[in-house]
Design an enzyme around this catalytic site. Sequence first.
Site, PDB file in Angstrom:
ATOM      1  N   ARG A  81     -48.381  21.971  -2.478  1.00  0.00           N
ATOM      2  CA  ARG A  81     -48.679  23.342  -2.570  1.00  0.00           C
ATOM      3  C   ARG A  81     -47.885  24.302  -1.925  1.00  0.00           C
ATOM      4  O   ARG A  81     -47.548  24.317  -1.022  1.00  0.00           O
ATOM      5  CB  ARG A  81     -50.127  23.239  -2.101  1.00  0.00           C
ATOM      6  N   HIS A 106     -46.848  21.471  -7.152  1.00  0.00           N
ATOM      7  CA  HIS A 106     -45.923  20.341  -7.652  1.00  0.00           C
ATOM      8  C   HIS A 106     -45.166  21.189  -8.782  1.00  0.00           C
ATOM      9  O   HIS A 106     -44.776  20.585 -10.004  1.00  0.00           O
ATOM     10  CB  HIS A 106     -46.635  19.282  -8.645  1.00  0.00           C
ATOM     11  N   HIS A 180     -43.568  10.789  -7.723  1.00  0.00           N
ATOM     12  CA  HIS A 180     -44.893  10.786  -7.594  1.00  0.00           C
ATOM     13  C   HIS A 180     -45.469   9.357  -8.170  1.00  0.00           C
ATOM     14  O   HIS A 180     -46.423   9.588  -8.992  1.00  0.00           O
ATOM     15  CB  HIS A 180     -45.616  11.924  -8.284  1.00  0.00           C
ATOM     16  N   ASP A 252     -54.870  12.884   1.753  1.00  0.00           N
ATOM     17  CA  ASP A 252     -54.025  13.513   1.051  1.00  0.00           C
ATOM     18  C   ASP A 252     -53.568  14.570   1.922  1.00  0.00           C
ATOM     19  O   ASP A 252     -53.474  15.686   1.570  1.00  0.00           O
ATOM     20  CB  ASP A 252     -54.993  14.282  -0.095  1.00  0.00           C
ATOM     21  N   GLU A 317     -45.142   9.815  -0.982  1.00  0.00           N
ATOM     22  CA  GLU A 317     -44.352  11.164  -1.615  1.00  0.00           C
ATOM     23  C   GLU A 317     -43.480  11.609  -0.508  1.00  0.00           C
ATOM     24  O   GLU A 317     -43.977  12.458   0.395  1.00  0.00           O
ATOM     25  CB  GLU A 317     -44.894  12.188  -2.178  1.00  0.00           C
TER      26      GLU A 317
END
Length: 352
Positions: A81, A106, A180, A252, A317
Amino acid sequence: MSIEKNEYGTTPAGQKVAVYSLKNQKGMEVNILTYGGIISSIKVPNKAGVFEEVVLGFNNLEPYTKNNAYFGALIGRFGNRIAKGKFTLDGTEYSLAINNSPNALHGGPEGFHRVIWTVEDAKSDDVATLKLKYLSKDGEEGFPGNLTVFVTYTLKNDNSLEVFYEATTDKKTVLNLTQHSYFNLSGDFTKPILDHEITIDAGKIVPIDADLIPTGKLLDVLNTPFDFRKPKTIGKQIEDTNEQLEKGQGYDHCWVLNHQDKGSRFAASAYDPKSGRLLEVFTDQPGVQLYTGNFLDGTLLSRNGGTYARRTGFCLETQHYPDSPNQKDFPTTVLNPGEIYKTKTTFKFSVK
């Protein structure tokens, strides 16, 4: 080693998409689409020698062009982000599309995950290699500079898949590329990944605010659910009462990897005890985002006719920290003309 090319479909804009199947001498197979550079399939053996699919994906092109889960995709120009979709370089403010309100995510709605990559090279000998290229033009999705990107996928006989990124620009810009793929090492996508044991070589995370943007400080993992320095199942503490877990609706977050001066090194691993499959991740990047599929909601059709429910896949990631262009204390993501962006991540599969 072998590489096989087949037609895969046509985009809504009429562009032809191919799939390249890379296969090594042990039988491991990786399928890669020219659309989004997507890893659509990875098949590796379990401890009994049975080959099964271990990444989430679809059976045809159409759902890849419609959904926003980023299954298997190359992410750019900027993974993760950027706050309010804005950043400033040398006094000039750049505005990006807001596709994860109130932020840019992204690379934007038409980021690298939705473009056709051209194949520069595809060859097999001691390794199977697929080299992809994309020219991101100045102003695309709001980013400055004509950016030429190469991503090389290399499958080796030790059941490792290397992803090597290169890029150059003709104008100062920011760049944070990543891959991803969602993994479920059990091979059974009806099962959640909560019993997978995760290890991450990191003593800190990048904590986030209510908009999932870094606070600018780093948080020690000691005595928190984010301590994966020793193997721990995803499910052990994911439902603990914790402000950061509540904001991410689970894991996350970006972990601050150790030994950032060492180049490519061990970053993380995932182990599924039932199948015996082990995934190890090596990278030269400063961070890794563990995402536990918290926003999968059963609306996406899986390969076997079911749907992908919440937490049926996880991502590791490798990347720079989120919102780095707006965070002066984070490692820089600026790429200048004359410089060459180079980074490598390796996903290695085995059994134990």
